[in-house]
Write a protein that holds these residues in place. Structure first.
Motif, PDB file in Angstrom:
ATOM      1  N   GLU A  36       0.804  -1.221   0.000  1.00 21.48           N
ATOM      2  CA  GLU A  36       0.000   0.000   0.000  1.00 21.48           C
ATOM      3  C   GLU A  36       0.843   1.279   0.000  1.00 21.48           C
ATOM      4  O   GLU A  36       0.530   2.229  -0.709  1.00 21.48           O
ATOM      5  N   GLY A  37       1.919   1.321   0.785  1.00 22.72           N
ATOM      6  CA  GLY A  37       2.695   2.544   0.915  1.00 22.72           C
ATOM      7  C   GLY A  37       3.846   2.695  -0.055  1.00 22.72           C
ATOM      8  O   GLY A  37       4.558   3.697  -0.025  1.00 22.72           O
ATOM      9  N   ASN A  38       4.021   1.734  -0.963  1.00 22.28           N
ATOM     10  CA  ASN A  38       5.115   1.845  -1.933  1.00 22.28           C
ATOM     11  C   ASN A  38       4.686   2.718  -3.097  1.00 22.28           C
ATOM     12  O   ASN A  38       3.602   2.557  -3.648  1.00 22.28           O
ATOM     13  N   TYR A  59       8.736   5.380  -0.631  1.00 23.46           N
ATOM     14  CA  TYR A  59       7.588   4.996   0.182  1.00 23.46           C
ATOM     15  C   TYR A  59       6.851   6.253   0.609  1.00 23.46           C
ATOM     16  O   TYR A  59       7.468   7.308   0.787  1.00 23.46           O
ATOM     17  N   ARG A  60       5.553   6.143   0.784  1.00 24.18           N
ATOM     18  CA  ARG A  60       4.701   7.296   1.105  1.00 24.18           C
ATOM     19  C   ARG A  60       5.246   8.106   2.276  1.00 24.18           C
ATOM     20  O   ARG A  60       5.264   9.333   2.258  1.00 24.18           O
ATOM     21  N   ASP A  61       5.732   7.405   3.309  1.00 26.14           N
ATOM     22  CA  ASP A  61       6.262   8.058   4.504  1.00 26.14           C
ATOM     23  C   ASP A  61       7.057   7.028   5.300  1.00 26.14           C
ATOM     24  O   ASP A  61       7.200   5.872   4.868  1.00 26.14           O
ATOM     25  N   ALA A  64       5.136   3.829   6.135  1.00 24.01           N
ATOM     26  CA  ALA A  64       5.026   2.903   4.998  1.00 24.01           C
ATOM     27  C   ALA A  64       6.339   2.144   4.803  1.00 24.01           C
ATOM     28  O   ALA A  64       6.329   0.951   4.493  1.00 24.01           O
ATOM     29  N   PHE A  65       7.467   2.819   4.996  1.00 24.17           N
ATOM     30  CA  PHE A  65       8.764   2.139   4.881  1.00 24.17           C
ATOM     31  C   PHE A  65       8.910   1.094   5.988  1.00 24.17           C
ATOM     32  O   PHE A  65       9.358  -0.031   5.732  1.00 24.17           O
ATOM     33  N   GLN A  66       8.520   1.439   7.202  1.00 24.35           N
ATOM     34  CA  GLN A  66       8.604   0.483   8.310  1.00 24.35           C
ATOM     35  C   GLN A  66       7.687  -0.721   8.063  1.00 24.35           C
ATOM     36  O   GLN A  66       8.045  -1.856   8.396  1.00 24.35           O
ATOM     37  N   ALA A  67       6.519  -0.483   7.466  1.00 24.39           N
ATOM     38  CA  ALA A  67       5.621  -1.588   7.111  1.00 24.39           C
ATOM     39  C   ALA A  67       6.283  -2.484   6.069  1.00 24.39           C
ATOM     40  O   ALA A  67       6.172  -3.713   6.124  1.00 24.39           O
ATOM     41  N   HIS A  68       6.999  -1.872   5.132  1.00 27.50           N
ATOM     42  CA  HIS A  68       7.737  -2.646   4.122  1.00 27.50           C
ATOM     43  C   HIS A  68       8.799  -3.510   4.798  1.00 27.50           C
ATOM     44  O   HIS A  68       8.921  -4.701   4.496  1.00 27.50           O
ATOM     45  N   ILE A  69       9.548  -2.925   5.713  1.00 27.66           N
ATOM     46  CA  ILE A  69      10.608  -3.661   6.417  1.00 27.66           C
ATOM     47  C   ILE A  69      10.008  -4.834   7.205  1.00 27.66           C
ATOM     48  O   ILE A  69      10.602  -5.907   7.270  1.00 27.66           O
TER      49      ILE A  69
END
Length: 98
Positions: A36-38, A59-61, A64-69
């Motif tokens: 979602e945040g990419n 990444y949106r913010d 969003a990057f932490q969600a990716h990680i």
């Protein structure tokens, strides 16, 4: 509005593993682009040195990057990548828009 998180990752395939790294990265790119945040996940190979890879990510913010990680797909990708590259892990450089 929060700032996007922007970075690039670089890494070098061990001799003879470049095509395996490229395939692994292609598959992972599809997964990340669906997050979602990419915003951007561009995976590329250097023309003059096809064992070197460059990935540009936006990444949106920070959330969003932490969600990716934290996403489950990252663990097997990074474990497989680590076995195929020269460096201990991807070399990350964080960027800021002007």
């Amino acid at each position: 509005m929060s700032e996007p998180t922007i970075l690039h990752a670089t890494f070098t395939a061990q001799p003879g593993t470049g095509d395996r790294v490229a395939a692994l990265l292609r598959d992972f790119a599809e997964v990340v682009r669906a997050e979602e945040g990419n915003i951007v996940f561009d995976a590329t190979r250097l023309v003059d040195d096809p064992d070197r890879f460059f990935v540009y990510e936006v990444y949106r913010d920070e959330a969003a990057f932490q969600a990716h990680i934290a996403a489950p797909a990252g663990v097997p990708f990074n474990a497989a990548l680590q076995e195929l590259i020269v460096e201990p892990s991807s070399q990350l450089t964080f960027l800021r828009r002007l």
